[in-house]
Design a protein around this motif. Structure first.
Motif, PDB file in Angstrom:
ATOM      1  N   GLU A 150       5.905   4.776  -8.563  1.00  0.00           N
ATOM      2  CA  GLU A 150       5.596   4.550  -9.978  1.00  0.00           C
ATOM      3  C   GLU A 150       5.489   3.049 -10.262  1.00  0.00           C
ATOM      4  N   TYR A 151       6.436   2.309  -9.680  1.00  0.00           N
ATOM      5  CA  TYR A 151       6.425   0.857  -9.880  1.00  0.00           C
ATOM      6  C   TYR A 151       5.168   0.223  -9.277  1.00  0.00           C
ATOM      7  N   PHE A 152       4.860   0.569  -8.032  1.00  0.00           N
ATOM      8  CA  PHE A 152       3.673  -0.017  -7.400  1.00  0.00           C
ATOM      9  C   PHE A 152       2.392   0.473  -8.083  1.00  0.00           C
ATOM     10  N   GLY A 153       2.485   1.622  -8.726  1.00  0.00           N
ATOM     11  CA  GLY A 153       1.332   2.105  -9.481  1.00  0.00           C
ATOM     12  C   GLY A 153       0.993   1.225 -10.671  1.00  0.00           C
TER      13      GLY A 153
ATOM     14  N   GLU B  21      -0.460  -8.686  -6.879  1.00  0.00           N
ATOM     15  CA  GLU B  21       0.989  -8.858  -7.026  1.00  0.00           C
ATOM     16  C   GLU B  21       1.768  -7.848  -6.181  1.00  0.00           C
ATOM     17  N   ALA B  22       1.129  -6.736  -5.889  1.00  0.00           N
ATOM     18  CA  ALA B  22       1.813  -5.694  -5.102  1.00  0.00           C
ATOM     19  C   ALA B  22       2.181  -6.199  -3.712  1.00  0.00           C
ATOM     20  N   LEU B  23       1.392  -7.123  -3.185  1.00  0.00           N
ATOM     21  CA  LEU B  23       1.676  -7.631  -1.833  1.00  0.00           C
ATOM     22  C   LEU B  23       3.023  -8.355  -1.806  1.00  0.00           C
TER      23      LEU B  23
ATOM     24  N   MET C 243       5.507   2.414   5.099  1.00  0.00           N
ATOM     25  CA  MET C 243       5.838   1.993   3.732  1.00  0.00           C
ATOM     26  C   MET C 243       4.668   1.259   3.083  1.00  0.00           C
ATOM     27  N   SER C 244       3.892   0.547   3.888  1.00  0.00           N
ATOM     28  CA  SER C 244       2.682  -0.075   3.350  1.00  0.00           C
ATOM     29  C   SER C 244       1.729   0.989   2.842  1.00  0.00           C
ATOM     30  N   GLN C 245       1.561   2.031   3.639  1.00  0.00           N
ATOM     31  CA  GLN C 245       0.674   3.133   3.234  1.00  0.00           C
ATOM     32  C   GLN C 245       1.135   3.730   1.906  1.00  0.00           C
ATOM     33  N   GLU C 246       2.437   3.962   1.784  1.00  0.00           N
ATOM     34  CA  GLU C 246       2.971   4.614   0.590  1.00  0.00           C
ATOM     35  C   GLU C 246       2.924   3.709  -0.642  1.00  0.00           C
ATOM     36  N   LEU C 247       3.350   2.460  -0.472  1.00  0.00           N
ATOM     37  CA  LEU C 247       3.531   1.590  -1.632  1.00  0.00           C
ATOM     38  C   LEU C 247       2.250   0.845  -2.007  1.00  0.00           C
ATOM     39  N   LEU C 248       1.606   0.235  -1.036  1.00  0.00           N
ATOM     40  CA  LEU C 248       0.348  -0.452  -1.353  1.00  0.00           C
ATOM     41  C   LEU C 248      -0.747   0.573  -1.648  1.00  0.00           C
TER      42      LEU C 248
ATOM     43  N   GLY D 234      -3.258   1.156  -5.182  1.00  0.00           N
ATOM     44  CA  GLY D 234      -4.711   1.315  -5.160  1.00  0.00           C
ATOM     45  C   GLY D 234      -5.405   0.701  -3.971  1.00  0.00           C
ATOM     46  N   TYR D 235      -4.633   0.149  -3.045  1.00  0.00           N
ATOM     47  CA  TYR D 235      -5.258  -0.418  -1.850  1.00  0.00           C
ATOM     48  C   TYR D 235      -5.751   0.700  -0.931  1.00  0.00           C
TER      49      TYR D 235
END
Lengths: 138, 297
Positions: free
Chosen positions: B96-99, B109-111, B204-209, B213-214
């Motif tokens: 939700e946060y990374f969304g 900023e997500a990076l 975790m990159s797959q899930e969060l980034l 929207g990456y």
């Protein structure tokens, strides 16, 4: 840099391009070690028997008898399923296997040793066809 | 070829049980007439993906107080963004946060937040005393391929191998990468952080980034020294910009090739030829691609 198509995978497996790393070479070796199979226990046993005949470790008569027994069982299977409309393709596939077994049996009885392996491959192909039909039946 | 006659008297009665489907009856009949199936009517090869472990080091502090502070800071940032986050935050809270970065203006900023989260809550096994050379084994996964395509199930691969004109071959590749949140979340702790290796960070990159929207592509490569490494390439769909994640670090501002090299160097590969970067939509697929030598950069 660009995406490399998976075509390379197919070509490598067909032996068109050499392996580039040891890991892939190991995979190639495992492919060779695995060997092709007939997929069914009785067909594998039939192949062993054909190879035993060709290696003069078993008699042609035994092979002809084994093929005839298998052929009879395929016809029994076909007859069992023929009365169920949705399974008619299965019945036909069993009959096709039986026909190929007759070929094999007759060649063995006639001492046509040079043609036995070819006849066996035809039996295995007919069994593969049967497997496809089975997969399509709900 | 004449078809031999069947003695009707010898036929078994056709009386399938009410619960027997026609398909089950046909397969049972085939088992009786031909024997049970073995591995299939095509050639099958098994391959074990080699252990994926990072080279030497991924330096970070292991001070408990500093770690706790980092964790509190990150959770505070999430709460400031309006997320009801626990400490540690759950997968749903994180996504939700990374969304909130899933737009053209804020995606970059997500990076930074990916670095902040993974650094605060996870530690590479290379930093764990007594486990520096461990290969973290996540959940077992099997990939199948045949005739240049990958399949989720063995049945699909076998069917492909049996198609007329195709190579009668399919392969089975076993891997043990992270492919579920539980894989990374159930790892043992070390000074308050979960012990991972590169596969866990890539997941975790797959899930969060991905939530930001990456477009995420996994890579797997094996260096000349035998060390293997997993990373991700993430692409911003709005401006086409590329970034690379390597463990808990992100790299930007250069060509994809240069970024992958930086990621490899940072994980301890400096001075070692990284070899080819094999790719896939998941880490398992990237490792499978490495096995068959396909899909490489």
């Amino acid at each position: 840099m660009a995406w490399s198509p998976l075509e390379r995978d197919r070509r490598k497996l067909e032996g068109l391009v050499p392996s580039q790393v040891d890991l892939v070479a190991d995979l190639d070796e495992s492919i060779r070690a695995a060997g092709a199979t007939g997929g069914r226990e009785r067909i594998l046993a039939l192949r062993e028997r054909v190879e035993a005949v060709l290696g003069e470790r078993a008699s042609v008569g035994d092979l002809a008898e084994a093929a005839a027994e298998l052929e009879r069982d395929q016809r029994l299977a076909a007859a069992k399923l023929a009365g169920i409309p949705v399974l008619a393709p299965c019945a036909e596939a069993f009959l096709a296997v039986a026909d190929r077994l007759i070929d094999l049996s007759e060649l063995a009885a006639a001492g046509q040793m040079g043609l036995l392996l070819g006849a066996l491959v035809n039996v295995e192909a007919a069994v593969d066809d049967l497997e496809r039909v089975l997969e399509d039946v709900e | 070829m004449a078809v031999g006659a069947v003695d009707q008297a010898t036929l078994p009665a056709v009386a399938p049980r009410a619960s027997t489907t026609p398909g089950a009856l046909a397969r049972e009949t085939a088992d009786q007439a031909l024997g049970r199936r073995t591995s299939g009517a095509v050639t099958v090869a098994d391959a074990q993906v080699p252990a994926v472990r990072d080279a030497d080091h991924a330096p970070d502090p292991t001070d408990r107080a500093a770690i706790r502070q980092q964790q509190a800071d990150f959770v505070g940032t999430m709460r400031d963004a309006g997320i009801r986050a626990g400490n540690p935050p759950t997968r749903a809270q994180l996504r939700e946060y990374f969304g909130t970065f899933n737009n053209a203006e804020r995606r970059g900023e997500a990076l930074e937040q990916f670095e902040n989260y993974t650094t605060a809550f996870h530690v590479h096994t290379a930093e764990v005393e007594g486990h520096r050379q461990d290969d973290v084994r996540y959940s077992p996964e099997t990939s199948y391929y045949s005739n240049g395509q990958y399949f989720r199930t063995e049945r699909e691969a076998r069917r492909e191998a049996r198609q007329e004109g195709n190579t009668p071959f399919y392969g089975r590749i076993s891997s043990a990468d992270a492919s579920r949140w539980r894989d990374v979340n159930s790892r043992p702790g070390y000074n308050g952080r979960k012990i991972q290796d590169c596969e866990g960070f890539a997941y975790m990159s797959q899930e969060l980034l991905g939530a930001a929207g990456y477009e995420v592509t996994h890579t797997n490569n094996q260096g000349a020294d035998g060390s293997a490494h997993s990373m991700t390439v993430v692409r911003d769909p709005d401006n086409g910009q590329i970034a690379v994640t390597s463990n808990n670090k992100t790299f930007t501002g250069d060509t994809q090739e240069a970024l992958l090299r930086q990621g490899w160097d940072w994980a301890g590969g400096r001075g070692v030829d990284p070899g080819t970067f094999y790719t896939g939509p998941t880490q398992a697929r990237a490792q499978a691609a490495q096995q068959v030598g396909a899909n490489g950069w």
